[in-house]
Design a protein around this motif. Structure first.
Motif, mmCIF file in Angstrom:
data_model
loop_
_atom_site.group_PDB
_atom_site.id
_atom_site.type_symbol
_atom_site.label_atom_id
_atom_site.label_comp_id
_atom_site.label_asym_id
_atom_site.label_seq_id
_atom_site.Cartn_x
_atom_site.Cartn_y
_atom_site.Cartn_z
ATOM 1 N N GLU A 34 7.379 8.990 -3.919
ATOM 2 C CA GLU A 34 6.019 8.436 -3.835
ATOM 3 C C GLU A 34 5.175 8.780 -5.060
ATOM 4 O O GLU A 34 3.951 8.803 -4.991
ATOM 5 N N ARG A 162 7.850 4.260 -0.830
ATOM 6 C CA ARG A 162 7.850 3.587 0.465
ATOM 7 C C ARG A 162 6.426 3.346 0.930
ATOM 8 O O ARG A 162 5.996 2.216 1.078
ATOM 9 N N GLU A 163 5.662 4.442 1.137
ATOM 10 C CA GLU A 163 4.271 4.295 1.571
ATOM 11 C C GLU A 163 3.425 3.598 0.503
ATOM 12 O O GLU A 163 2.496 2.866 0.824
ATOM 13 N N LYS A 164 3.753 3.814 -0.762
ATOM 14 C CA LYS A 164 3.007 3.207 -1.868
ATOM 15 C C LYS A 164 3.791 2.071 -2.522
ATOM 16 O O LYS A 164 3.537 1.725 -3.671
ATOM 17 N N ASP A 300 -0.567 -1.993 1.262
ATOM 18 C CA ASP A 300 -0.125 -0.731 1.849
ATOM 19 C C ASP A 300 -0.999 -0.334 3.031
ATOM 20 O O ASP A 300 -0.568 0.444 3.896
ATOM 21 N N LYS A 301 -2.226 -0.852 3.087
ATOM 22 C CA LYS A 301 -3.150 -0.508 4.170
ATOM 23 C C LYS A 301 -3.027 -1.473 5.355
ATOM 24 O O LYS A 301 -3.023 -1.042 6.511
#
Length: 431
Positions: A34, A162-164, A300-301
């Motif tokens: 990340e 992944r998250e970003k 991402d949100k």
């Protein structure tokens, strides 16, 4: 208010692949950096590769307009359009093998040869004079070589985030928009000062410089699963969500390249100056840079599917509410170029993230390449069909505008259906 949806478990197709031994033994839940120096250098390497590959792709309007008015002035728009649609199609179509090869072997043996051939193809294009020269050198050679850069540059980023992933993919994909701004403006200036030959050769030297960094920094982090096959497998299209997403991207790309290829010709046909006509493409690509980066963070949100559908809504608005009624005015063309560039920039950067939500990261290259192999057919036929529509309408562009808008309406429906199959009807679900 959005409802968080957990990532889907392993798909039935992936389980079937494990049982058959053809593809994949998953390695379990993976962790992702990340961030960090290595991860962001991969993003930089991807960015450099996409400036070279997609920068040229986003400049086809300037190239087509010049060639159609000079070397190939004896040919109609539809015939000239086949050169650039063939190039566009091959960039995506050849990924059918390049994606699985990336999954198995990584980017090194793909990006290196691709870089050499892209630079060679651009240099050879600088001396092309006949129709078949452009077909072979720019259409075939450059199209195939660019696919060796395109797929690895997109999928390598997914191994580090992944998250970003939306933000990282968006930043990397701004390379195509930056190239799409710089290259047309540079070419317009150089065409007048040094002519076609040295203008295109200058483009080739810039690509050479950028691709050195791409070869140094692009890498794959996660090891290949056991028994993974380097061959394409279209059985994954049995997954309803993936099939519907592929259909949506097919329709999206069908209409996306029409304004890119014809916005300059449209402006010239409506009496605008050649300078203004060539500036529309950089305006469109400049807005695309913002559209690739900022909504990547947003995706991402709220989820990549939601971000994609919102952008499609903006594209539809731009076609039917701005371009169609006000396209003959300077403010109308500029506003359309900004809206269309911003929205489609988001679509281009976030679509790979949508694909990654439907598969394991170990299959990312395979799924992404399969999607864009199907999409390549739209890229092949879109520009020539657009040219034929203009010809059939005796040079009028309004049927072309309506056609472009309708492709985006249908794309919205297909992508929403893919989301429904995956997580249900609730539009607030983050996915």
């Amino acid at each position: 208010m959005f409802v968080v949806q957990a990532d889907a478990p392993q798909t039935e197709n992936e389980k079937g692949d494990e049982e058959s031994g053809r593809a994949v033994t998953l390695l379990g839940e993976e962790t992702y950096p990340e961030g960090g120096l290595e991860a962001w250098l991969v993003v930089f390497g991807s960015w450099c590769g996409l400036v070279a590959a997609l920068g040229i792709l986003n400049s086809i309007g300037a190239l087509q307009t010049y060639v159609a008015r000079h070397q190939l002035s004896d040919y109609d728009e539809g015939t000239v359009g086949w050169i650039f649609s063939l190039y566009t199609a091959l960039v995506f179509f050849c990924g059918v093998y390049i994606g699985p090869l990336f999954d198995k072997y990584g980017p090194r043996w793909l990006v290196g040869p691709g870089s050499i051939v892209v630079v060679a193809a651009v240099m050879i294009t600088s001396i092309c004079t006949e129709y078949w020269h452009f077909i072979l050198c720019f259409g075939f050679l450059n199209g195939i070589a660019s696919s060796f850069l395109f797929t690895p540059s997109i999928t390598a980023v997914g191994h580090y985030f992944r998250e970003k992933r939306g933000l990282a993919s968006g930043i990397a994909s701004t390379g195509g928009g930056v190239g799409g701004v710089i290259f047309p403006l540079m070419l317009e200036s150089l065409f007048k000062r040094v002519g076609w030959g040295w203008a295109i050769r200058t483009l080739g030297f810039i690509c050479l410089f950028l691709l050195i960094f791409s070869n140094i920094f692009l890498k794959k982090r996660l090891p290949a699963p056991k028994n993974i096959s380097p061959h394409p497998d279209f059985r994954i299209l049995k997954d309803k969500a993936f099939f519907l997403l592929t259909l949506g991207v097919f329709l999206l790309e069908f209409g996306l390249f029409i304004p890119l290829a014809y916005i300059s010709s449209y402006a010239l046909a409506h009496g605008f100056s050649e300078g203004f006509a060539f500036q529309l493409l950089p305006i469109m690509n400049g807005a695309s840079v913002i559209g690739r980066a900022v909504p990547g963070w947003w995706a991402d949100k709220i989820g990549p599917f939601n971000s994609n559908m919102i952008s499609l809504g903006i594209t539809i608005f731009a076609c039917f509410v701005v371009w169609l009624p006000f396209g003959a005015t300077t403010p109308g063309l500029v506003i359309f170029s900004i809206l269309f560039g911003f929205s489609t920039g988001n679509n281009i950067s976030i679509t790979p993230v949508c694909v990654s939500r439907l598969c394991s990261i170990h299959h990312y290259g395979r799924y992404y390449a399969t999607c864009y192999t199907i999409v390549s057919i739209a890229c092949l036929i879109g520009i020539p069909i657009a040219g034929s529509i203009v010809t059939a309408a005796d040079g009028a562009f309004w049927p072309l505008i309506v056609f472009t808008g309708l492709t985006q309406v249908l794309s919205f429906g297909a992508i929403y259906a893919s989301k429904v199959v995956s997580v249900g009807w609730d539009p607030r679900t983050i996915f």
